[in-house]
Design a protein around this motif. Structure first.
Motif, mmCIF file in Angstrom:
data_model
loop_
_atom_site.group_PDB
_atom_site.id
_atom_site.type_symbol
_atom_site.label_atom_id
_atom_site.label_comp_id
_atom_site.label_asym_id
_atom_site.label_seq_id
_atom_site.Cartn_x
_atom_site.Cartn_y
_atom_site.Cartn_z
ATOM 1 N N MET A 1 0.820 -1.226 0.000
ATOM 2 C CA MET A 1 0.000 0.000 0.000
ATOM 3 C C MET A 1 0.850 1.271 0.000
ATOM 4 N N GLN A 6 2.114 8.436 -1.648
ATOM 5 C CA GLN A 6 1.646 8.523 -0.268
ATOM 6 C C GLN A 6 2.730 9.126 0.621
ATOM 7 N N THR A 8 5.222 11.075 -0.243
ATOM 8 C CA THR A 8 5.438 12.497 -0.471
ATOM 9 C C THR A 8 4.298 13.321 0.109
ATOM 10 N N GLY A 11 4.543 13.703 3.769
ATOM 11 C CA GLY A 11 5.585 14.678 4.083
ATOM 12 C C GLY A 11 5.059 16.088 3.903
ATOM 13 N N GLY A 12 4.312 16.289 2.797
ATOM 14 C CA GLY A 12 3.749 17.614 2.519
ATOM 15 C C GLY A 12 2.745 18.007 3.589
ATOM 16 N N LEU A 13 1.982 17.012 4.037
ATOM 17 C CA LEU A 13 0.973 17.292 5.048
ATOM 18 C C LEU A 13 1.618 17.817 6.328
ATOM 19 N N LYS A 15 4.346 19.439 6.727
ATOM 20 C CA LYS A 15 4.732 20.839 6.541
ATOM 21 C C LYS A 15 3.508 21.740 6.618
ATOM 22 N N ILE A 332 1.101 36.590 -7.804
ATOM 23 C CA ILE A 332 0.401 37.053 -8.997
ATOM 24 C C ILE A 332 -0.753 37.940 -8.560
ATOM 25 N N PRO B 18 7.815 21.986 -0.325
ATOM 26 C CA PRO B 18 8.112 21.416 0.982
ATOM 27 C C PRO B 18 7.671 19.949 1.048
ATOM 28 N N GLY B 19 8.615 19.037 1.194
ATOM 29 C CA GLY B 19 8.260 17.633 1.359
ATOM 30 C C GLY B 19 8.017 16.868 0.066
ATOM 31 N N VAL B 20 7.952 17.539 -1.061
ATOM 32 C CA VAL B 20 7.658 16.860 -2.324
ATOM 33 C C VAL B 20 8.662 17.281 -3.385
ATOM 34 N N ARG B 21 9.164 16.314 -4.145
ATOM 35 C CA ARG B 21 9.965 16.632 -5.310
ATOM 36 C C ARG B 21 9.046 16.484 -6.509
ATOM 37 N N MET B 56 4.599 30.703 -13.407
ATOM 38 C CA MET B 56 3.858 30.738 -12.149
ATOM 39 C C MET B 56 4.669 30.094 -11.019
ATOM 40 N N ASP B 219 5.527 10.211 -11.738
ATOM 41 C CA ASP B 219 6.077 10.603 -10.437
ATOM 42 C C ASP B 219 7.094 11.737 -10.552
ATOM 43 N N MET B 349 -13.620 19.304 3.735
ATOM 44 C CA MET B 349 -13.897 18.341 4.802
ATOM 45 C C MET B 349 -12.988 17.123 4.661
ATOM 46 N N ARG B 352 -13.504 10.932 5.927
ATOM 47 C CA ARG B 352 -14.554 10.249 6.668
ATOM 48 C C ARG B 352 -15.851 11.056 6.643
ATOM 49 N N ILE B 387 -9.028 2.976 -1.660
ATOM 50 C CA ILE B 387 -8.817 4.423 -1.660
ATOM 51 C C ILE B 387 -7.463 4.718 -1.031
ATOM 52 N N LYS B 388 -6.624 5.477 -1.745
ATOM 53 C CA LYS B 388 -5.317 5.809 -1.198
ATOM 54 C C LYS B 388 -5.358 7.200 -0.587
ATOM 55 N N ALA B 389 -5.475 7.220 0.732
ATOM 56 C CA ALA B 389 -5.440 8.486 1.471
ATOM 57 C C ALA B 389 -4.641 8.219 2.735
ATOM 58 N N PRO B 390 -3.800 9.173 3.155
ATOM 59 C CA PRO B 390 -2.967 8.935 4.345
ATOM 60 C C PRO B 390 -3.772 8.532 5.570
ATOM 61 N N ASN B 398 -7.170 17.467 -1.032
ATOM 62 C CA ASN B 398 -5.759 17.173 -1.309
ATOM 63 C C ASN B 398 -5.552 15.842 -2.019
#
Lengths: 333, 504
Positions: A1, A6, A8, A11-13, A15, A332, B18-21, B56, B219, B349, B352, B387-390, B398
Motif C-alpha cells: 500500500m 503517499q 510524499t 511529508g507535505g501534510l 509541513k 500574482i 516542501p516535502g515533495v519533489r 507561475m 512521479d 472536509m 470520513r 482508496i489511497k489516502a494517508p 488534497n
C-alpha cells in the motif's frame, strides 16, 4: 500500500500542518506578547478582578458571537444581531413590569426568535443574499424597537423588588452569573456544532451547499435553523443586558454586530463558510475583550479601540490567508 | 520527421515543494509546427511543469530556452512576452464582459485620453473570430456562451499575441464531438503557421489522432518520448503507469436478476420525452449520447432534483414519488453526480466526514454522532475501493481525482442503494484509476447492484455496460445489448439519424 505518492503527500501534510499551526499560534503569540507588554505598562492588567471584569464585560458580545458562529459557518452573515439585541432588551424590560419576570423572559425569547425565523426564511427558503437581508433587518428592527418603545428609554420601576437582576449581576460560587451563562451556552452549543448530525450538516452546507443538497441535506432548513440559533443567542444577550442595567436606551446594541463579527473572524472562522468552531469563537471573544481593556488601562481614550480592533482583525485575516498560500504576498496580482 | 531546431526546450527542470519533489530533472522540447503530447497520470507533474513554463513557479534547477536562448520566466506576463501562451483547463474569463473585452483584457487598444478604442477592438477581434469559424460576434457577453465557445475565446486570446508555443491543457474535457473537430482544425492551422503546440490530455484516442510525438511523465520524472506514428496505446500506458492494464472488452457476463427500477413514459418539459426503461439487479445500463441529450437530466429527475411532468418511476414494482434528494435516498436511489468537485464533495472536509454525510443522522449515539461508527464505515469502503489516502482525517481536496471519485462512490455505496446512478464516472481521471473504477463498477454489478452509468466516452460505455441506451435530443433512440452493439450503430443512433441499418 505504501507507494511513493503517499510518502510524499504525508511529508507535505506535515509541513502544511506546521504552517497552519504557526498561523493559528501566530495570533495567540501576538496575544501573549500583547498581554506581557500591557502587564508591564499596568500590572493591574493581570489582576484576578480585572480578568473577571474583562470576561464579564465580554459576555454579551460573546453570547451573540456563539450564535453568529453557526450562521458564518453555514456560509452566511448576520449583521442584524446588534439591533435585534436592542429589541430584546427593550421588550424584556417593558414586559417585566407588565407581566413579571417569569412570563416576560419567555415572551421576549419568543418575539426575538420570530425575528430570527423571519430572517432564516428569507435567506434559507427564499435564498436571498444574507448581507442584504440582515443589513435591511438591522434598520427594520431598529425601527420596530423605536415604535415599540414610543422612542422612550425603558426602566424597571421597582428595581429592589425583583429577582431579575440575578442574570446580569448575581454571583454563584464566587463567579459572576453572566460568565456562568456564557460558559454553559458555549459548552452546549459547542457540543451541538462539533458532535451532532446537525452540526456536521452546518459545516457541509457552508463548505459546499450544492454537494450538501446532493447528499440529501435540507439546505434551506439548515440555514433557517442557524438564524433561529442566532436569534436565540441574541435573546440571551438581551436578557443579560437588561438584567445588568435594569433599564436601557433603545439603541443599546447599536454597532455591536461588527464587534460580534470581529470576534468570530478573530477566532478564525472563514467568511466563505465551512470552517470555524465555538471554542475558537470564545478565544476570539476573549482576545477582543482583553485588547480593548488593555488599551483603556494604559490610559488611551476608549474610542481608540475602534481603530485598534479593526487593525487587529485585518492582521488576523491576513495571517490566515498568508498561511493558506504559504506566502505573505500573492505572487500574482 | 525533419529534425528542426526546437522552438522551446526545457532542460533538467527540478521543482521541489516542501516535502515533495514535484519535478525531478525533466527534459522536454517542442519543434515549430509540431503537436507534442505531454501525458502522465494525475500528480505525475504535468501541471507543475506547465506552471514552471508559464512563470507561475520558479524552477529550483534547470533552464528554459526559447529559440536556443535561455530565458527566465519571472511571471506569467514574462512568459507571454516570450511567446508562450497557456490555454487553461479551468477557463479564466470575466463572465459579465463581452468577448472582445475578454480577448484583449488588460491590453485594450486606446485612443486619446486613455479611452478604449472600441472600433479597432471590434475589428481586430472580429477578424480573429472569423479565423476561428466562430458564430458569435465580438460584442457577445461571455456568460451567454457555451463552455466550448468560451474555450474558443481563450484560443482567440492566445492568437492576439504572436505565439511561438501554445499549451492546451485538457482542451476537450467539456467539448462535444463536433466542437472537437473545430478545435482540431484550429490546432492544424496553428501548426501550419509554425507554432509549437503542447497538448495535455488523458484521452488516448485524440492524442493519437492529432499529435506528432508523445512524452510521458511519471512521479515527476521524465520517462521518455515516443513518435506517435510508431507507438501503440499500450506502450504509452505502460510508460505512464509502469504496468499493463486490463482493458479487455466484452467480459460482461450478465447474471441479471429481477427488475429493480422501471421508468415509464417519463417526460420533463423540453428536456426529455417519453423515457421508458428497466434496470435489473446485477446489470449496468449505459446511457450514451451527446452533451445536452438529456441523460444527466433523467438522472437528476430520478434523484429528486427535478420534477417530471409525466410518467412513473417504479422501484421493486411499486410506484414511488420522488420530489427531493431526501426522498430519493429514502427510496434507495443513489447518485454519483457529474461534477465531483461541485456536486460530489465538500472539498474542505476530511475523507470520513464526506463519506458518511448522507447518513450522518443515522449514525448517532444519543444526540451525538458516533465517531467510531463513522470510522468503521470509512475504513470498510476504503479497503473495498482501495482508496489511497494517508488517513481518514486527510482533507479530500488534497487527494487525486481518482481517489476523490472513489470517496464519492463509497459515500453512495455505503448507503446500500437499490439503484446506483453514476454520471460520468471517470471524468478528469487518469487512465490507471479509470480502469480501476471500471473494474469496480463491474464488480458491483456482479454483487447484484442495479447500476446506471451515464457517460460521454464511448469506450467507457462499451466497456462497462450490459445494455446501452442511446439518446438524442431528449429521446431514447435505441437500446442495444452488449452483444449486438457496434461503434458505428451507436454513433448513428446518438446523432439522431433515425434508422439503424444505414451504413456510416
Amino acid at each position: 500500500m505504501t507507494d511513493t505518492p503517499q510518502k510524499t503527500s504525508s511529508g507535505g501534510l506535515n509541513k502544511a500542518h506546521v504552517a497552519q499551526f504557526m498561523a493559528r499560534q501566530g495570533i495567540l503569540v501576538a496575544f501573549i506578547l500583547f498581554i506581557i507588554v500591557f502587564t508591564m505598562a499596568n500590572p493591574r492588567f493581570l489582576a484576578v478582578d480585572n480578568i473577571l471584569g474583562v470576561i464579564r464585560s465580554s459576555t454579551i458580545i460573546g453570547v451573540m458571537a456563539l450564535g453568529v458562529t453557526f450562521v458564518v459557518i453555514s456560509g452566511n452573515l448576520d449583521l442584524s444581531v446588534g439591533s435585534m439585541m436592542s429589541f430584546s432588551t427593550i421588550v424584556v424590560l417593558d414586559l417585566h413590569d407588565k407581566l413579571g419576570p417569569l412570563l416576560a423572559i419567555p415572551a421576549m425569547f419568543g418575539m426575538t426568535m420570530c425575528l430570527g425565523a423571519f430572517i432564516g426564511f428569507l435567506v434559507g427558503y427564499l435564498r436571498l443574499n444574507s448581507l442584504i437581508v440582515t443589513l435591511g433587518m438591522l434598520s427594520a428592527i431598529h425601527g420596530l424597537t423605536l415604535t415599540y418603545s414610543g422612542g422612550k428609554n425603558m426602566d424597571i420601576a421597582d428595581k429592589e423588588g425583583t429577582w431579575f437582576d440575578v442574570f446580569g449581576q448575581g454571583v454563584v460560587f464566587g463567579l459572576p452569573v453572566p460568565i456562568l451563562i456564557f460558559g454553559l451556552l458555549a459548552l452546549v452549543l459547542g457540543l451541538l456544532l462539533a458532535r451532532t448530525p446537525f452540526g456536521r450538516q452546518v459545516y457541509a452546507v457552508g463548505g459546499n451547499g450544492t454537494a450538501a443538497t446532493f447528499s440529501g441535506i435540507r439546505r434551506a432548513r439548515v440555514v433557517f435553523l442557524c438564524y433561529l440559533m442566532s436569534s436565540f443567542c441574541v435573546a440571551f444577550a438581551g436578557m443579560l443586558q437588561a438584567s445588568r442595567s435594569m433599564g436601557s436606551q433603545n439603541t443599546v446594541g447599536q454597532g455591536l454586530e461588527l464587534e460580534v463579527l470581529a470576534a468570530v473572524i478573530l477566532g478564525g472562522a472563514s467568511l466563505m463558510g465551512g470552517s470555524g468552531a465555538i471554542y475558537k469563537t470564545v478565544i476570539g471573544v476573549l482576545i477582543l475583550g482583553f485588547i480593548q481593556n488593555g488599551l483603556l488601562l494604559v490610559g488611551l481614550e476608549f474610542y481608540v479601540q475602534f481603530v485598534v480592533t479593526w487593525v487587529i482583525i485585518i492582521l488576523a485575516v491576513w495571517l490566515d490567508v498568508a498561511a493558506k498560500r504559504g506566502k505573505l504576498w500573492s505572487p500574482i496580482a | 520527421m525533419t529534425e528542426q531546431k526546437p522552438v522551446l526546450r526545457l532542460e533538467g527542470i527540478v521543482k521541489t515543494f516542501p516535502g515533495v519533489r514535484a519535478l525531478d530533472g525533466v527534459d522536454f522540447d517542442v519543434r515549430p509546427g509540431e503537436v507534442h503530447a505531454l501525458m502522465g497520470e494525475n500528480g505525475a507533474g504535468k501541471s507543475t511543469l506547465m506552471k514552471v513554463l508559464a512563470g507561475m513557479h520558479q524552477p529550483n534547477e534547470g533552464r528554459i530556452l526559447i529559440d536556443d536562448k535561455p530565458v527566465v520566466m519571472t511571471n506569467p506576463i514574462a512568459a507571454k512576452e516570450n511567446g508562450v501562451i497557456l490555454i487553461h483547463q479551468e477557463l479564466s474569463l470575466a463572465e459579465e464582459m463581452t468577448v472582445a473585452e475578454n480577448v484583449f483584457l488588460g491590453e485594450l487598444p486606446r485612443k486619446r485620453f486613455g479611452l478604449v478604442d472600441w472600433k479597432t477592438l471590434d475589428d481586430r477581434v472580429g477578424t480573429i473570430l472569423k479565423q476561428l469559424n466562430c458564430d458569435f460576434g465580438p460584442r457577445t457577453r461571455i456568460g451567454s456562451l457555451s463552455i466550448a465557445k468560451k474555450q474558443m475565446c481563450e484560443i482567440a486570446r492566445a492568437l492576439t499575441h504572436s505565439a511561438k508555443v501554445v499549451v492546451f491543457d485538457e482542451p476537450t474535457a467539456s467539448l462535444t464531438d463536433s466542437e472537437k473537430v473545430v478545435l482540431f482544425d484550429i490546432i492544424k492551422d496553428l501548426q501550419k503557421d509554425g507554432v509549437g503546440i503542447i497538448y495535455i490530455s488523458h484521452r488516448m484516442e485524440e492524442t493519437f489522432k492529432i499529435t506528432d510525438r508523445i512524452s510521458v511523465l511519471r512521479d515527476g520524472a521524465y520517462r521518455g518520448t515516443l513518435n506517435t506514428a510508431e507507438t501503440t496505446e499500450d506502450e504509452v500506458t505502460h510508460l505512464m503507469i509502469g504496468r499493463t492494464l486490463d482493458t479487455s472488452n466484452g467480459t460482461n457476463v450478465s447474471n441479471r436478476g429481477e427488475v429493480k427500477l422501471s421508468v415509464r413514459n417519463l417526460s420533463c418539459g423540453n428536456l426529455f420525452h417519453d423515457i421508458s426503461f428497466d434496470v435489473h439487479a446485477g446489470e449496468i445500463v449505459g446511457f450514451y449520447g451527446l452533451v445536452g441529450a438529456g441523460r444527466t437530466e433523467i438522472a437528476e429527475t430520478l434523484f429528486g432534483l427535478r420534477r417530471h411532468s409525466h410518467g412513473q418511476i417504479m422501484l421493486d414494482g411499486k410506484e414511488v414519488t420522488i420530489n427531493s434528494p431526501v426522498e430519493a435516498i429514502a427510496n434507495g436511489i443513489s447518485l454519483v453526480p457529474e461534477s465531483r468537485k461541485e456536486q460530489g464533495l465538500v472539498l474542505g472536509m476530511n475523507c470520513r466526514d464526506n463519506m458518511t454525510l448522507p447518513q450522518i443522522s443515522d449514525l448517532t449515539q444519543g444526540p451525538f454522532v458516533s465517531g467510531g461508527a463513522e470510522v468503521d464505515i470509512y475504513k470498510d469502503y476504503q479497503k473495498r475501493l482501495e482508496i489511497k489516502a494517508p488517513s481518514w482525517r486527510s482533507i479530500v481536496g488534497n487527494l487525486s481525482g481518482g481517489n476523490q471519485q472513489k470517496i464519492v462512490i463509497g459515500k453512495w455505496l455505503s448507503m446500500k442503494p437499490k439503484v446506483l446512478i453514476v454520471d460520468e464516472p471517470t471524468r478528469g481521471i487518469d487512465v490507471g484509476s479509470k480502469s480501476e473504477i471500471h473494474n469496480l463498477l463491474r464488480e458491483l454489478a456482479g454483487q447484484g447492484y442495479a447500476i446506471i452509468v451515464i457517460s460521454s466516452e464511448m469506450p467507457e460505455v462499451l466497456r462497462v455496460s450490459d445494455r446501452i441506451v442511446a439518446m438524442y435530443s431528449g429521446r431514447i433512440m435505441r437500446t442495444f445489448s452488449a452483444a449486438e452493439v457496434t461503434e458505428d450503430s451507436l454513433i448513428h443512433a446518438i446523432s439522431g439519424l433515425g434508422g439503424t441499418d444505414a451504413a456510416a
